[in-house]
Motif scaffolding. Structure first.
Motif, PDB file in Angstrom:
ATOM      1  N   GLU A 179     -13.425  15.786   0.538  1.00 32.01           N
ATOM      2  CA  GLU A 179     -14.748  15.705   1.091  1.00 32.01           C
ATOM      3  C   GLU A 179     -15.554  16.805  -0.036  1.00 32.01           C
ATOM      4  O   GLU A 179     -16.665  16.260  -0.842  1.00 32.01           O
ATOM      5  CB  GLU A 179     -15.250  16.303   2.532  1.00 32.01           C
ATOM      6  CG  GLU A 179     -16.622  16.135   2.727  1.00 32.01           C
ATOM      7  CD  GLU A 179     -17.210  14.624   2.813  1.00 32.01           C
ATOM      8  OE1 GLU A 179     -18.603  14.737   2.487  1.00 32.01           O
ATOM      9  OE2 GLU A 179     -16.393  13.861   2.827  1.00 32.01           O
ATOM     10  N   LEU A 180     -15.042  18.059  -0.226  1.00 33.76           N
ATOM     11  CA  LEU A 180     -15.714  18.843  -1.197  1.00 33.76           C
ATOM     12  C   LEU A 180     -15.644  18.508  -2.641  1.00 33.76           C
ATOM     13  O   LEU A 180     -16.644  18.449  -3.376  1.00 33.76           O
ATOM     14  CB  LEU A 180     -15.042  20.203  -1.121  1.00 33.76           C
ATOM     15  CG  LEU A 180     -15.164  21.149   0.257  1.00 33.76           C
ATOM     16  CD1 LEU A 180     -14.490  22.332   0.134  1.00 33.76           C
ATOM     17  CD2 LEU A 180     -17.014  21.469   0.157  1.00 33.76           C
ATOM     18  N   ALA A 181     -14.439  17.704  -2.917  1.00 31.36           N
ATOM     19  CA  ALA A 181     -14.384  17.309  -4.407  1.00 31.36           C
ATOM     20  C   ALA A 181     -15.244  16.098  -4.477  1.00 31.36           C
ATOM     21  O   ALA A 181     -15.891  15.823  -5.783  1.00 31.36           O
ATOM     22  CB  ALA A 181     -12.965  16.785  -4.591  1.00 31.36           C
ATOM     23  N   SER A 182     -15.494  15.203  -3.452  1.00 37.73           N
ATOM     24  CA  SER A 182     -16.365  13.998  -3.417  1.00 37.73           C
ATOM     25  C   SER A 182     -17.849  14.374  -3.475  1.00 37.73           C
ATOM     26  O   SER A 182     -18.695  13.622  -3.655  1.00 37.73           O
ATOM     27  CB  SER A 182     -15.961  12.852  -2.454  1.00 37.73           C
ATOM     28  OG  SER A 182     -16.371  13.547  -1.239  1.00 37.73           O
ATOM     29  N   THR A 183     -18.239  15.532  -3.155  1.00 40.57           N
ATOM     30  CA  THR A 183     -19.814  15.728  -2.854  1.00 40.57           C
ATOM     31  C   THR A 183     -20.125  16.993  -3.591  1.00 40.57           C
ATOM     32  O   THR A 183     -21.494  17.070  -3.978  1.00 40.57           O
ATOM     33  CB  THR A 183     -19.838  16.278  -1.598  1.00 40.57           C
ATOM     34  OG1 THR A 183     -19.247  17.494  -0.916  1.00 40.57           O
ATOM     35  CG2 THR A 183     -19.574  15.231  -0.220  1.00 40.57           C
ATOM     36  N   LEU A 184     -19.177  17.774  -4.285  1.00 44.62           N
ATOM     37  CA  LEU A 184     -19.640  18.913  -5.122  1.00 44.62           C
ATOM     38  C   LEU A 184     -19.217  18.618  -6.338  1.00 44.62           C
ATOM     39  O   LEU A 184     -17.953  18.674  -6.647  1.00 44.62           O
ATOM     40  CB  LEU A 184     -19.187  20.308  -4.742  1.00 44.62           C
ATOM     41  CG  LEU A 184     -19.509  20.878  -3.058  1.00 44.62           C
ATOM     42  CD1 LEU A 184     -19.017  22.037  -2.883  1.00 44.62           C
ATOM     43  CD2 LEU A 184     -21.218  20.835  -3.092  1.00 44.62           C
ATOM     44  N   ASP A 185     -20.202  18.820  -7.318  1.00 51.54           N
ATOM     45  CA  ASP A 185     -19.861  18.605  -8.881  1.00 51.54           C
ATOM     46  C   ASP A 185     -18.613  19.555  -9.407  1.00 51.54           C
ATOM     47  O   ASP A 185     -18.138  19.214 -10.428  1.00 51.54           O
ATOM     48  CB  ASP A 185     -21.173  18.708  -9.795  1.00 51.54           C
ATOM     49  CG  ASP A 185     -22.087  17.368  -9.521  1.00 51.54           C
ATOM     50  OD1 ASP A 185     -21.416  16.543  -8.885  1.00 51.54           O
ATOM     51  OD2 ASP A 185     -23.294  17.643  -9.920  1.00 51.54           O
ATOM     52  N   ASN A 186     -18.675  20.776  -8.924  1.00 49.27           N
ATOM     53  CA  ASN A 186     -17.698  21.696  -9.603  1.00 49.27           C
ATOM     54  C   ASN A 186     -16.378  22.058  -8.660  1.00 49.27           C
ATOM     55  O   ASN A 186     -15.977  23.274  -8.779  1.00 49.27           O
ATOM     56  CB  ASN A 186     -18.806  23.058  -9.748  1.00 49.27           C
ATOM     57  CG  ASN A 186     -19.170  23.394  -8.389  1.00 49.27           C
ATOM     58  OD1 ASN A 186     -19.554  22.797  -7.455  1.00 49.27           O
ATOM     59  ND2 ASN A 186     -19.404  24.908  -8.555  1.00 49.27           N
ATOM     60  N   VAL A 187     -16.259  21.299  -7.975  1.00 50.75           N
ATOM     61  CA  VAL A 187     -14.956  21.274  -7.139  1.00 50.75           C
ATOM     62  C   VAL A 187     -14.047  20.241  -7.720  1.00 50.75           C
ATOM     63  O   VAL A 187     -14.231  18.962  -7.525  1.00 50.75           O
ATOM     64  CB  VAL A 187     -15.175  21.199  -5.474  1.00 50.75           C
ATOM     65  CG1 VAL A 187     -13.825  21.299  -4.882  1.00 50.75           C
ATOM     66  CG2 VAL A 187     -15.962  22.372  -5.158  1.00 50.75           C
ATOM     67  N   MET A 201      -6.035   8.878  -1.053  1.00 51.40           N
ATOM     68  CA  MET A 201      -7.379   8.928  -0.374  1.00 51.40           C
ATOM     69  C   MET A 201      -8.419   9.493  -1.465  1.00 51.40           C
ATOM     70  O   MET A 201      -9.351   9.247  -1.403  1.00 51.40           O
ATOM     71  CB  MET A 201      -7.443   9.772   0.932  1.00 51.40           C
ATOM     72  CG  MET A 201      -6.819   8.954   2.007  1.00 51.40           C
ATOM     73  SD  MET A 201      -6.262   9.630   3.495  1.00 51.40           S
ATOM     74  CE  MET A 201      -8.186  10.465   4.069  1.00 51.40           C
ATOM     75  N   ALA A 202      -7.850  10.736  -2.006  1.00 57.13           N
ATOM     76  CA  ALA A 202      -8.694  11.505  -2.974  1.00 57.13           C
ATOM     77  C   ALA A 202      -9.183  10.690  -4.189  1.00 57.13           C
ATOM     78  O   ALA A 202     -10.213  10.540  -4.626  1.00 57.13           O
ATOM     79  CB  ALA A 202      -7.867  12.730  -3.468  1.00 57.13           C
ATOM     80  N   VAL A 203      -8.357   9.700  -4.899  1.00 57.13           N
ATOM     81  CA  VAL A 203      -8.653   8.814  -5.735  1.00 57.13           C
ATOM     82  C   VAL A 203      -9.793   7.901  -5.242  1.00 57.13           C
ATOM     83  O   VAL A 203     -10.788   7.570  -5.875  1.00 57.13           O
ATOM     84  CB  VAL A 203      -7.647   8.013  -6.261  1.00 57.13           C
ATOM     85  CG1 VAL A 203      -8.113   7.040  -7.189  1.00 57.13           C
ATOM     86  CG2 VAL A 203      -6.412   8.997  -6.920  1.00 57.13           C
ATOM     87  N   GLY A 207     -12.552  10.229  -6.664  1.00 55.95           N
ATOM     88  CA  GLY A 207     -12.363   9.663  -7.788  1.00 55.95           C
ATOM     89  C   GLY A 207     -11.459  10.224  -9.009  1.00 55.95           C
ATOM     90  O   GLY A 207     -11.291  11.661  -8.824  1.00 55.95           O
ATOM     91  N   ALA A 208     -10.784   9.559  -9.683  1.00 61.08           N
ATOM     92  CA  ALA A 208      -9.716  10.220 -10.630  1.00 61.08           C
ATOM     93  C   ALA A 208     -10.277  11.179 -11.449  1.00 61.08           C
ATOM     94  O   ALA A 208      -9.602  12.227 -11.908  1.00 61.08           O
ATOM     95  CB  ALA A 208      -9.057   9.142 -11.496  1.00 61.08           C
ATOM     96  N   GLN A 238      -7.578   5.478 -15.296  1.00 65.10           N
ATOM     97  CA  GLN A 238      -7.428   6.382 -14.256  1.00 65.10           C
ATOM     98  C   GLN A 238      -6.204   7.367 -14.145  1.00 65.10           C
ATOM     99  O   GLN A 238      -6.202   8.420 -13.900  1.00 65.10           O
ATOM    100  CB  GLN A 238      -7.440   5.772 -12.775  1.00 65.10           C
ATOM    101  CG  GLN A 238      -9.007   4.960 -12.329  1.00 65.10           C
ATOM    102  CD  GLN A 238      -8.970   4.522 -11.012  1.00 65.10           C
ATOM    103  OE1 GLN A 238      -7.885   4.129 -10.430  1.00 65.10           O
ATOM    104  NE2 GLN A 238     -10.371   4.559 -10.555  1.00 65.10           N
ATOM    105  N   LYS A 239      -5.040   6.674 -14.450  1.00 66.68           N
ATOM    106  CA  LYS A 239      -4.123   7.471 -14.704  1.00 66.68           C
ATOM    107  C   LYS A 239      -4.032   8.495 -15.801  1.00 66.68           C
ATOM    108  O   LYS A 239      -3.928   9.661 -15.674  1.00 66.68           O
ATOM    109  CB  LYS A 239      -2.705   6.687 -14.679  1.00 66.68           C
ATOM    110  CG  LYS A 239      -2.319   5.696 -13.553  1.00 66.68           C
ATOM    111  CD  LYS A 239      -1.000   5.239 -13.890  1.00 66.68           C
ATOM    112  CE  LYS A 239      -0.702   4.209 -14.759  1.00 66.68           C
ATOM    113  NZ  LYS A 239       0.762   3.555 -14.904  1.00 66.68           N
ATOM    114  N   GLU A 240      -4.649   7.976 -16.941  1.00 69.50           N
ATOM    115  CA  GLU A 240      -4.974   8.898 -18.010  1.00 69.50           C
ATOM    116  C   GLU A 240      -5.826   9.944 -17.891  1.00 69.50           C
ATOM    117  O   GLU A 240      -5.688  11.173 -18.239  1.00 69.50           O
ATOM    118  CB  GLU A 240      -5.623   8.074 -19.289  1.00 69.50           C
ATOM    119  CG  GLU A 240      -5.671   8.912 -20.409  1.00 69.50           C
ATOM    120  CD  GLU A 240      -6.438   7.910 -21.524  1.00 69.50           C
ATOM    121  OE1 GLU A 240      -6.529   8.629 -22.797  1.00 69.50           O
ATOM    122  OE2 GLU A 240      -6.833   6.828 -21.305  1.00 69.50           O
TER     123      GLU A 240
END
Length: 253
Positions: A179-187, A201-203, A207-208, A238-240
């Motif tokens: 959730e933090l990675a998806s909502t905060l630009d710097n996480v 789920m994170a992808v 997002g990758a 996305q793998k790259e």
């Protein structure tokens, strides 16, 4: 190109440069971000987690990592480990010198140094990381002083600093980290030792571009950790992103 974003190194046979390079070659990994090893013997990790054992040393062997970078510049990039229990002016002086020496990021180790991510020293390091352009990478624990939510608090306070939550957070599937990675630009999230569903789920949610591949060598293996990414059946773009672009962007490489 594939970059291992998180590998520990020490002079011990099970985690030395020769062993790591051989494992990298097996996984077709071109370069690796080195983290000082040797403070914990990963072969006895359960004893450290449960408190039966204490760290072998609290002094991060950054000099050894620096030596390995200089001896193997085509293979290795370095993150220095900082001990936040030292005086803040000492920490500042050391980190500035580490940046001059060529370290590209900072690794925080709450299990080793038993500190609060929201303490004065940790915040000083986070602030200086932003000024120096160095990512602030940390493990999280099931403890308020080093929790996943603490990283979110830091990220909101120090918007010029990029924060990396190691191993996708704490436990089998840390939904708060995603959730933090998806909502905060710097996480950002580093994938080593995370379970397959957590990475999937994170992808989908963050997002990758908010994730990068790591091996957690020698506790895990570059091939094993790569297999999780391959099993996602992602588009090559996305793998790259996960294999190299995200970490290169964080390191400004």
């Amino acid at each position: 190109m594939i970059i291992d974003g998180h590998a520990h190194i020490s002079p011990e046979a099970h985690s030395n440069a020769e062993t790591l390079i051989a494992a990298m070659n097996d996984a077709e990994v071109s370069r690796a971000v080195l983290i000082p090893g040797g403070m914990l013997d990963v072969r006895q990790m359960t004893d450290y987690v449960t408190g039966k054992k204490k760290p072998e040393t609290v002094e991060p062997p950054n000099d050894f990592v620096l030596q390995m970078i200089k001896e193997n510049p085509d293979y290795f990039i370095g993150f220095c480990c900082m001990n936040p229990n030292e005086k803040i002016d000492v920490i500042t002086e050391k980190l500035e010198q580490h940046a001059k020496d060529g370290f590209k990021g900072v690794k925080m180790a709450p299990m080793v140094h038993q500190f609060s991510l929201l303490g004065k020293a940790s915040k000083s390091i986070a602030d200086l990381c932003g000024q120096l352009g160095m990512p602030y990478y940390t493990h999280t624990l099931f403890h308020a002083s080093a929790s996943t939510s603490s990283v979110g608090t830091l990220a909101k306070e120090f918007k010029n600093t990029n924060f990396v939550i190691g191993h996708m957070g704490f436990g089998p599937l840390d939904v708060e980290a995603i959730e933090l990675a998806s909502t905060l630009d710097n996480v950002y999230l580093e994938t080593s030792t995370a379970n397959f569903l957590s990475i999937k789920m994170a992808v989908e949610k963050a997002g990758a571009e908010k994730m990068f591949y790591g091996s957690e060598f020698p506790l895990s293996d570059p091939v094993v950790e790569r297999t999780k990414i391959e099993r996602l059946n992602l588009p090559d773009s996305q793998k790259e992103q996960i294999y190299s672009k995200t970490i290169m962007q964080l390191l400004k490489a």
